[in-house]
Design a protein around this motif. Structure first.
Motif, PDB file in Angstrom:
ATOM      1  N   THR A 119       1.339  -1.162  -0.129  1.00 53.45           N
ATOM      2  CA  THR A 119       0.112   0.022  -0.241  1.00 53.45           C
ATOM      3  C   THR A 119       0.691   1.052   0.352  1.00 53.45           C
ATOM      4  O   THR A 119       2.064   1.523   0.448  1.00 53.45           O
ATOM      5  N   ASP A 120       0.527   2.431  -0.383  1.00 54.88           N
ATOM      6  CA  ASP A 120       1.427   3.806  -0.299  1.00 54.88           C
ATOM      7  C   ASP A 120       0.807   3.878   0.915  1.00 54.88           C
ATOM      8  O   ASP A 120      -0.047   3.891   1.755  1.00 54.88           O
ATOM      9  N   GLN A 121       1.726   4.500   1.476  1.00 56.55           N
ATOM     10  CA  GLN A 121       2.362   5.005   2.727  1.00 56.55           C
ATOM     11  C   GLN A 121       2.095   6.068   3.141  1.00 56.55           C
ATOM     12  O   GLN A 121       3.005   7.061   2.654  1.00 56.55           O
ATOM     13  N   THR A 122       2.089   7.072   4.298  1.00 56.32           N
ATOM     14  CA  THR A 122       1.527   7.740   4.820  1.00 56.32           C
ATOM     15  C   THR A 122       2.709   8.058   5.977  1.00 56.32           C
ATOM     16  O   THR A 122       1.935   7.729   6.958  1.00 56.32           O
ATOM     17  N   ALA A 123       4.110   8.421   6.067  1.00 53.99           N
ATOM     18  CA  ALA A 123       5.280   8.935   7.302  1.00 53.99           C
ATOM     19  C   ALA A 123       5.349  10.032   7.873  1.00 53.99           C
ATOM     20  O   ALA A 123       4.843  10.817   7.186  1.00 53.99           O
ATOM     21  N   ALA A 124       4.773   9.730   9.483  1.00 46.94           N
ATOM     22  CA  ALA A 124       4.633  10.574  10.110  1.00 46.94           C
ATOM     23  C   ALA A 124       6.179  10.260  11.464  1.00 46.94           C
ATOM     24  O   ALA A 124       5.733  10.093  12.563  1.00 46.94           O
ATOM     25  N   GLY A 125       7.558  11.456  11.088  1.00 51.86           N
ATOM     26  CA  GLY A 125       8.166  11.436  11.870  1.00 51.86           C
ATOM     27  C   GLY A 125       8.934   9.402  11.602  1.00 51.86           C
ATOM     28  O   GLY A 125       9.035   9.066  10.871  1.00 51.86           O
ATOM     29  N   ASN A 126       8.703   8.767  12.867  1.00 53.87           N
ATOM     30  CA  ASN A 126       9.150   7.590  12.674  1.00 53.87           C
ATOM     31  C   ASN A 126       8.112   6.440  12.907  1.00 53.87           C
ATOM     32  O   ASN A 126       8.891   5.260  13.348  1.00 53.87           O
ATOM     33  N   VAL A 127       6.949   6.742  12.368  1.00 52.55           N
ATOM     34  CA  VAL A 127       5.602   6.306  12.265  1.00 52.55           C
ATOM     35  C   VAL A 127       5.043   6.347  11.030  1.00 52.55           C
ATOM     36  O   VAL A 127       4.814   7.603  10.413  1.00 52.55           O
ATOM     37  N   THR A 128       4.457   4.712  10.278  1.00 46.99           N
ATOM     38  CA  THR A 128       4.135   5.200   9.054  1.00 46.99           C
ATOM     39  C   THR A 128       2.689   4.636   9.105  1.00 46.99           C
ATOM     40  O   THR A 128       2.130   3.661  10.002  1.00 46.99           O
ATOM     41  N   VAL A 129       1.563   4.859   9.110  1.00 44.62           N
ATOM     42  CA  VAL A 129       0.223   3.976   8.663  1.00 44.62           C
ATOM     43  C   VAL A 129       0.132   4.017   7.654  1.00 44.62           C
ATOM     44  O   VAL A 129      -0.116   5.011   6.722  1.00 44.62           O
ATOM     45  N   SER A 130      -0.622   3.301   7.488  1.00 45.10           N
ATOM     46  CA  SER A 130      -1.373   2.600   6.206  1.00 45.10           C
ATOM     47  C   SER A 130      -2.303   1.838   6.401  1.00 45.10           C
ATOM     48  O   SER A 130      -3.089   1.621   7.066  1.00 45.10           O
ATOM     49  N   GLY A 131      -2.957   1.463   4.835  1.00 47.20           N
ATOM     50  CA  GLY A 131      -4.341   0.982   5.232  1.00 47.20           C
ATOM     51  C   GLY A 131      -5.226   0.273   3.759  1.00 47.20           C
ATOM     52  O   GLY A 131      -4.846   1.076   3.134  1.00 47.20           O
ATOM     53  N   VAL A 132      -6.295  -0.167   4.308  1.00 50.25           N
ATOM     54  CA  VAL A 132      -7.466  -0.084   2.565  1.00 50.25           C
ATOM     55  C   VAL A 132      -8.366  -0.720   2.999  1.00 50.25           C
ATOM     56  O   VAL A 132      -8.649  -0.723   4.060  1.00 50.25           O
ATOM     57  N   THR A 133      -9.382  -0.070   2.279  1.00 51.55           N
ATOM     58  CA  THR A 133     -10.672  -1.346   2.319  1.00 51.55           C
ATOM     59  C   THR A 133     -10.824  -1.263   1.079  1.00 51.55           C
ATOM     60  O   THR A 133     -10.325  -1.703  -0.246  1.00 51.55           O
ATOM     61  N   ALA A 134     -12.413  -2.916   0.794  1.00 49.64           N
ATOM     62  CA  ALA A 134     -11.757  -4.369  -0.226  1.00 49.64           C
ATOM     63  C   ALA A 134     -13.276  -4.431  -0.323  1.00 49.64           C
ATOM     64  O   ALA A 134     -14.574  -4.454   0.863  1.00 49.64           O
ATOM     65  N   LEU A 135     -13.351  -4.616  -1.460  1.00 52.87           N
ATOM     66  CA  LEU A 135     -14.809  -5.964  -1.725  1.00 52.87           C
ATOM     67  C   LEU A 135     -14.563  -6.670  -2.165  1.00 52.87           C
ATOM     68  O   LEU A 135     -13.578  -7.056  -3.197  1.00 52.87           O
ATOM     69  N   VAL A 136     -15.109  -7.964  -1.677  1.00 50.70           N
ATOM     70  CA  VAL A 136     -15.292  -9.586  -1.782  1.00 50.70           C
ATOM     71  C   VAL A 136     -15.618  -9.857  -2.043  1.00 50.70           C
ATOM     72  O   VAL A 136     -16.847  -9.979  -1.494  1.00 50.70           O
ATOM     73  N   SER A 137     -15.939 -10.883  -3.622  1.00 49.14           N
ATOM     74  CA  SER A 137     -17.519 -11.568  -3.920  1.00 49.14           C
ATOM     75  C   SER A 137     -17.749 -13.047  -2.854  1.00 49.14           C
ATOM     76  O   SER A 137     -18.508 -12.947  -3.085  1.00 49.14           O
TER      77      SER A 137
END
Length: 252
Positions: A26-44
């Motif tokens: 995933t694309d990640q957004t870093a703030a200092g020493n911490v990185t936050v990433s996430g995903v939303t999904a639809l699955v059949s």
């Protein structure tokens, strides 16, 4: 959910082994020493270790991960569940996890932690349990291989016996294109509600296409669980039949 009480069962992991055991970049957004990433999904269909936990219906899923530069991380993964995966009226699986990932050598990583499977709103039984896991990641050029093991010690929710799950996952991006191929095989062993017939194998073959923050994937998923073992676990045979699973994920 990930496998749950098979007497009332239903259940991917991300790297801990969430519901469908899907691994996402995933694309990640870093703030200092911490990185936050996430995903939303639809699955059949929500398949956990090959077993359908969404009654062949579309499931919404989400994942948020927080990583420190030291390698420590925490996160949560959630999915709608239904049918055989609906535990005591709960229609939500919420997985909470924490772990540590480190590089052992160039192209070699070790990842280990603990995941807790929760079903908020469930009634009529104890369905929640925890499972330590470890994964060894190997890279060779664009190809990646992950060898994993998850061990659930004896707990009320899984039948007071322990359960072992070992797996291998491979991915191969097609150079110069947005496409990638993936394959998975896993083996579950244990006289628990997580393992129909006390032991079975699941596998999948998939292909994906990615563009910017979106990824579309189609996969063939199957198990060697017999109709007899499925019925004996209190389920219909359809939840262990082969299926084509389609997903669309968006990273943020």
């Amino acid at each position: 959910m990930r496998m749950i009480c098979l007497a009332a069962l239903a259940a991917s992991l991300a790297t801990p082994a969430f519901g469908q055991e899907v691994q996402l970049d995933t694309d990640q957004t870093a703030a200092g020493n911490v990185t936050v990433s996430g995903v939303t999904a639809l699955v059949s269909s929500y398949r956990f270790r090959g077993i359908d936990l969404s009654d062949d219906k579309v499931a919404a899923q989400g994942w948020v991960n927080v990583t420190h530069k030291s390698g420590l991380y925490v996160g949560t993964w959630a999915s709608r569940v239904d049918g055989f995966g609906e535990l005591g009226g709960s229609n939500l699986e919420l997985d909470l996890y924490a772990g540590y990932k480190t590089a052992l050598a160039d192209g070699v990583t070790l990842d280990g932690g603990l995941i807790y499977y929760a079903y908020p709103g469930s009634t009529g039984g104890n369905f929640e349990f925890f499972e330590p896991y470890a994964k060894l990641g190997l890279e060779a050029g664009p190809a990646a291989l992950t060898l994993g093991v998850a061990y659930a010690p004896a707990q009320d929710a899984i039948g007071d016996n322990d359960n072992l799950y070992i797996s291998a996952d491979a991915t191969l991006p097609i150079e110069g294109t947005p496409f990638a191929l993936d394959a998975h095989v896993g083996r579950s062993e244990g006289k628990t509600t997580l393992t129909p017939g006390e032991g079975y194998t699941d596998w999948s073959l998939g292909a994906s296409a990615s563009g910017k923050a979106l990824t579309a994937r189609v996969a063939y998923v199957d198990t060697d669980i017999s109709d007899f073992d499925a019925i004996a676990a209190g389920a219909t045979t359809e939840i262990v039949d082969a299926a084509i699973v389609v997903s669309l994920t968006a990273a943020f």
